[in-house]
Design a protein around this motif. Structure first.
Motif, PDB file in Angstrom:
ATOM      1  N   ASN A  50     -18.191   1.727   8.943  1.00  0.00           N
ATOM      2  CA  ASN A  50     -17.502   3.362   8.597  1.00  0.00           C
ATOM      3  C   ASN A  50     -17.396   3.959   7.284  1.00  0.00           C
ATOM      4  O   ASN A  50     -16.591   4.105   6.706  1.00  0.00           O
ATOM      5  CB  ASN A  50     -16.126   3.496   8.874  1.00  0.00           C
ATOM      6  N   LYS A  51     -18.366   2.674   6.766  1.00  0.00           N
ATOM      7  CA  LYS A  51     -19.055   3.340   5.418  1.00  0.00           C
ATOM      8  C   LYS A  51     -20.354   3.690   5.131  1.00  0.00           C
ATOM      9  O   LYS A  51     -21.763   2.611   6.668  1.00  0.00           O
ATOM     10  CB  LYS A  51     -18.468   2.590   4.664  1.00  0.00           C
ATOM     11  N   HIS A  53     -15.796  12.638  15.559  1.00  0.00           N
ATOM     12  CA  HIS A  53     -15.290  11.177  16.637  1.00  0.00           C
ATOM     13  C   HIS A  53     -14.765  11.630  17.564  1.00  0.00           C
ATOM     14  O   HIS A  53     -14.157  12.581  17.723  1.00  0.00           O
ATOM     15  CB  HIS A  53     -15.121   9.992  15.638  1.00  0.00           C
ATOM     16  N   PRO A  54     -15.284  11.373  18.892  1.00  0.00           N
ATOM     17  CA  PRO A  54     -14.912  11.783  20.524  1.00  0.00           C
ATOM     18  C   PRO A  54     -13.139  11.313  19.625  1.00  0.00           C
ATOM     19  O   PRO A  54     -12.462  12.248  20.785  1.00  0.00           O
ATOM     20  CB  PRO A  54     -15.573  11.052  21.262  1.00  0.00           C
ATOM     21  N   ASP A  55     -12.455  10.452  18.989  1.00  0.00           N
ATOM     22  CA  ASP A  55     -11.259   9.887  19.591  1.00  0.00           C
ATOM     23  C   ASP A  55     -10.595  10.365  18.523  1.00  0.00           C
ATOM     24  O   ASP A  55      -9.118   9.931  18.426  1.00  0.00           O
ATOM     25  CB  ASP A  55     -11.416   8.654  19.710  1.00  0.00           C
ATOM     26  N   LYS A  72     -20.372  10.406  13.354  1.00  0.00           N
ATOM     27  CA  LYS A  72     -21.512  11.971  13.088  1.00  0.00           C
ATOM     28  C   LYS A  72     -21.489  11.752  11.668  1.00  0.00           C
ATOM     29  O   LYS A  72     -19.649  12.707  11.294  1.00  0.00           O
ATOM     30  CB  LYS A  72     -21.618  12.287  14.348  1.00  0.00           C
ATOM     31  N   VAL A  73     -21.614  11.637  10.729  1.00  0.00           N
ATOM     32  CA  VAL A  73     -21.533  12.467   9.477  1.00  0.00           C
ATOM     33  C   VAL A  73     -22.481  13.050   8.902  1.00  0.00           C
ATOM     34  O   VAL A  73     -23.935  13.309   9.325  1.00  0.00           O
ATOM     35  CB  VAL A  73     -20.677  11.512   8.106  1.00  0.00           C
ATOM     36  N   ARG A  74     -22.131  14.544   8.746  1.00  0.00           N
ATOM     37  CA  ARG A  74     -23.261  16.077   8.856  1.00  0.00           C
ATOM     38  C   ARG A  74     -23.326  15.995   6.968  1.00  0.00           C
ATOM     39  O   ARG A  74     -21.946  16.343   6.324  1.00  0.00           O
ATOM     40  CB  ARG A  74     -23.092  16.829   9.749  1.00  0.00           C
TER      41      ARG A  74
END
Length: 799
Positions: free
Chosen positions: A759-760, A785-787, A738-740
């Motif tokens: 991923n881009k 990211h959760p991981d 998730k990108v903010r």
């Protein structure tokens, strides 16, 4: 629907899609000229890859292409009307006319996808304030009328079917004389059009059955002159003088006297077009650029040649991206090395007289005496091209490229007759393999009983193992039974034999491998064609065979060939005809993908057992031996066809971007005939080698960042200047992040949620979640990211 505006329809459909034109680029060839027109001292030429504009006063050569909103790029004709608007007739993929203003900005495009059987617009003419064109294809030629609306956009009016001659199937040319009469030359004779009460009145000028013909000054000429094929005949307005351009020679005809003006300076390259004014003759030679002749007194003198910087042709059948991010594409006529700084072309020695390579032009007196504006860079190399198109190219770990040169019958007296060619990327010298060295093997009367002792060689696939060794797949290995040749870093060669030998009485034969990939436990998995020869002997049984080579290339004694434990799970059982095979990963599982005539199947691999995905993908598409599979850095499967574009299956088996994939119907890809693709894993660009050039998609798939490395998000451009219509790309992210975009005091302005295979972020236009443009300032870009650990970067915005 016949009438489509390029920007208003195609762009609108793709506005919110990854297939939006902003995500696309192209590389096309401008070497082959298709039509010429001269306005003042400016020469305009259409090519198979855009428009060349030569300003003889300024001494400049410019190219209009995809970056200038030219689409389609494969152009057949050009015309400039009384308002100085430019009309471009295409050669597909959808026949069209694009209208440009005199500043070369696109006004609109009319696509003729509603007229069945036509593929190209090969002549355009203005008459009575309207536009007329000849449209050709596999069926009848069409004579089409276009008009302008109140905004001066071009639109399709009608196919003119009421011409007075019956049985017209071919329209050769249209022309206007000094009395403003229009003449249409057809296979049934010549039709004249005159203006009566603002409408065109058609009448028969000459009714006669004609083969390919030209009409000039009231006379009909056939397509042969002095035993040479006629390319074009052009008159001079207000004069009885005219020119005849044949494939080899340019003639001037005046008062029944015929004078040879100029002959093609090339041994094996012919004239393709001519345009004549009072004091200038412009002509093109196939794949050799543009030449001009100036009048001095009563004679024309050799003046100048123009050869743009470009790739040598559009059709490349194998493509790769190097570690240095250079793009290398190969075809039967040579190859091209494309970097940020230059385009370098190379051709085999037997094709150097067809292209303007340096070591031909510089040493050939008929050409070297020209004043040259030569931007094209090309050289020939000491290999001879085969009879079939190359199917594979790969970069070695020692800074060279290898490519297949299929369709070679060995000649021990000519070691340049090579099925495998290496080119050193440091000095561009070539090395040939497979002639007299027993590295590559060929036919000997088993697969094809008529081929005994020919040793005809066909290579179709190259790959590298995890140690960087080069593997060459060798079908038709009928002398030595070597299914694979392998070269190691020290340039030594080794071989792997197929498991069943050359006994045609053994039905489980393996003479026609189609592809291979490296699967779990570092085993090599091979796919095979199912095939019997003329004697109904099974010479290749199809299916899959697995080689455990124990990670030793130089010791064949420890090699073990293995069989699937449940080969009956394949679509037609263990003898399935498989065209391509690759591996991907999903949730730490090894996934095997195969391509057959009837679709694409996926299997989870458990040792030597397969667990099939329940669905068969794309059963509606018939695949053949030239279609193939590839996997990108995010484990998406790309299905490449020479007929239906490209389909993509994401790692979770969902279609991407949808089930229609990438075709000319939904994207700006240059053609649905795609030979190969290559991935730049660093920036996400995907390169499509098509019949009409190289299309480039800016995809959201790049290599995964190193979790232990610098955790900075990468941005381009930065600063982000919205007023310049820049688009922002954001990468070095983990799939599913998730990108903010956040203000310095923590207010979230924009949120992106990447899918598990993306991923881009490409081409953000600066629009925030509230629908407004972002303001000038400094912002934080964060990803979570959760991981994986979070990432952060700063963005400067200028409005």
């Amino acid at each position: 629907m016949i009438i489509n505006s390029f920007k208003s329809v195609i762009y609108l459909i793709l506005l919110y899609s990854i297939l939006h034109p902003a995500n696309w680029e192209s590389i096309t060839s401008n070497l082959n000229i298709t039509d010429i027109v001269v306005e003042g001292n400016i020469i305009y030429s259409t090519t198979n890859g855009g428009v060349i504009i030569i300003d003889r006063d300024l001494g400049t050569l410019d190219i209009l292409d995809f970056d200038d909103d030219i689409y389609p790029l494969d152009l057949k004709s050009i015309y400039i009307n009384s308002n100085q608007n430019i009309f471009l007739g295409s050669n597909g993929p959808i026949p069209s006319i694009q209208l440009l203003d005199n500043d070369y900005s696109s006004i609109n495009t009319v696509f003729l996808d509603g007229i069945e059987g036509i593929t190209e617009i090969n002549q355009i003419m203005e008459f009575n304030g309207n536009i007329y064109a000849i449209a050709s294809g596999s069926e009848l030629d069409r004579f089409i009328e276009f008009r302008f609306d109140q905004n001066q956009n071009l639109y399709y009016q009608a196919v003119i079917n009421n011409l007075p001659l019956q049985g017209i199937s071919s329209i050769y040319e249209i022309d206007i004389n000094s009395q403003n009469e229009l003449f249409i030359t057809t296979n049934k004779g010549v039709i004249k059009g005159i203006i009566v009460d603002s409408e065109v009145d058609w009448s028969i000028y000459n009714e006669i059955d004609l083969e390919k013909s030209f009409f000039i000054n009231g006379s009909i000429f056939n397509d042969m002159f002095k035993e040479e094929s006629v390319v074009n005949i052009q008159g001079i307005l207000g004069s009885e003088e005219f020119n005849i351009a044949t494939s080899r020679t340019l003639y001037n005809v005046s008062d029944l006297d015929t004078i040879e003006i100029f002959e093609s300076p090339y041994e094996l390259a012919d004239f393709s077009d001519i345009y004549r004014t009072n004091d200038l003759i412009v002509f093109s030679i196939t794949n050799m650029g543009i030449y001009t002749l100036d009048r001095v007194g009563d004679t024309f003198v050799e003046d100048k040649l123009y050869i743009p910087e470009t790739i040598l042709q559009n059709k490349f059948t194998a493509i790769t991206v190097t570690e240095d991010e250079d793009v290398i594409a190969i075809c039967e006529n040579g190859g091209v090395i494309i970097s940020d700084l230059s385009i370098k072309n190379f051709v085999p020695y037997n094709k150097k007289r067809y292209y303007p390579v340096d070591n031909y032009l510089d040493n050939y007196i008929n050409i070297s005496n020209f004043d040259q504006d030569r931007l094209f860079y090309g050289f020939s190399r000491n290999y001879r091209s085969g009879l079939q198109s190359p199917l594979s190219v790969i970069e070695s770990d020692w800074n060279s490229i290898y490519f297949t040169n299929s369709g070679i019958t060995p000649d021990l007296e000519n070691t340049y007759n090579s099925p495998l060619v290496e080119i050193d990327l440091d000095n561009y010298q070539s090395t040939n393999y497979g002639i007299g060295d027993d590295i590559i093997d060929g036919m000997d009367g088993i697969v094809n009983t008529d081929s005994e002792n020919t040793n005809y060689m066909v290579l179709n696939y190259l790959n590298k193992d995890k140690n960087g060794n080069l593997w060459v797949l060798n079908p038709y290995s009928e002398h030595h039974n070597n299914i694979v040749a392998i070269q190691t870093h020290d340039k030594s060669w080794y071989h792997l034999k197929d498991p069943y030998g050359l006994d045609v009485n053994v039905e489980n034969n393996s003479l026609l491998p189609t592809s291979f990939d490296f699967g779990p436990d570092n085993r090599a998995w091979f796919s095979f064609r199912n095939y019997s020869n003329q004697n109904d002997e099974v010479v290749s049984s199809g299916g899959i065979k697995i080689l455990d080579y124990n990670n030793t290339i130089d010791n064949p004694l420890d090699d073990e060939w293995l069989e699937l434990e449940n080969s009956d799970i394949l679509p037609q059982g263990g003898n399935t005809n498989i065209w391509s095979l690759v591996f991907s990963k999903y949730l730490n599982e090894d996934i095997l993908w195969i391509l057959t005539n009837s679709g694409v199947k996926g299997y989870i691999v458990k040792g030597l057992e397969l667990i099939e995905y329940p669905q068969t993908f794309y059963q509606n598409i018939y695949f053949d031996e030239f279609d193939r599979l590839k996997v990108d850095s995010q484990n998406n499967l790309w299905i490449i066809t020479r007929h239906s574009g490209v389909r993509i299956i994401a790692q979770d088996t969902s279609p991407w971007p949808d089930s229609e994939g990438i075709t000319t119907q939904n994207s700006p890809i240059l053609s649905d005939i795609v030979y190969d693709i290559a991935f730049n894993k660093d920036n996400g660009k995907v390169y499509f080698a098509t019949e009409k050039g190289i299309s480039i998609l800016q995809s959201p798939f790049t290599k995964e960042p190193d979790n232990q490395a610098d955790n900075e998000i990468l941005l381009s451009p930065n600063p982000f200047k919205i007023s310049n219509n820049d688009l922002l790309s954001i990468w070095n992210l983990f799939p599913g992040s998730k990108v903010r975009i956040i203000t310095l005091n923590g207010i979230v302005l924009k949120t992106f949620q990447l899918s598990d295979n993306e991923n881009k972020i490409n081409n953000w236009n600066g629009i925030m979640d509230d629908g407004n443009h972002i303001s000038s300032g400094v912002y934080l870009i964060t990803s979570s990211h959760p991981d994986y650990q979070s990432r952060i970067s700063k963005l400067a915005v200028i409005r």
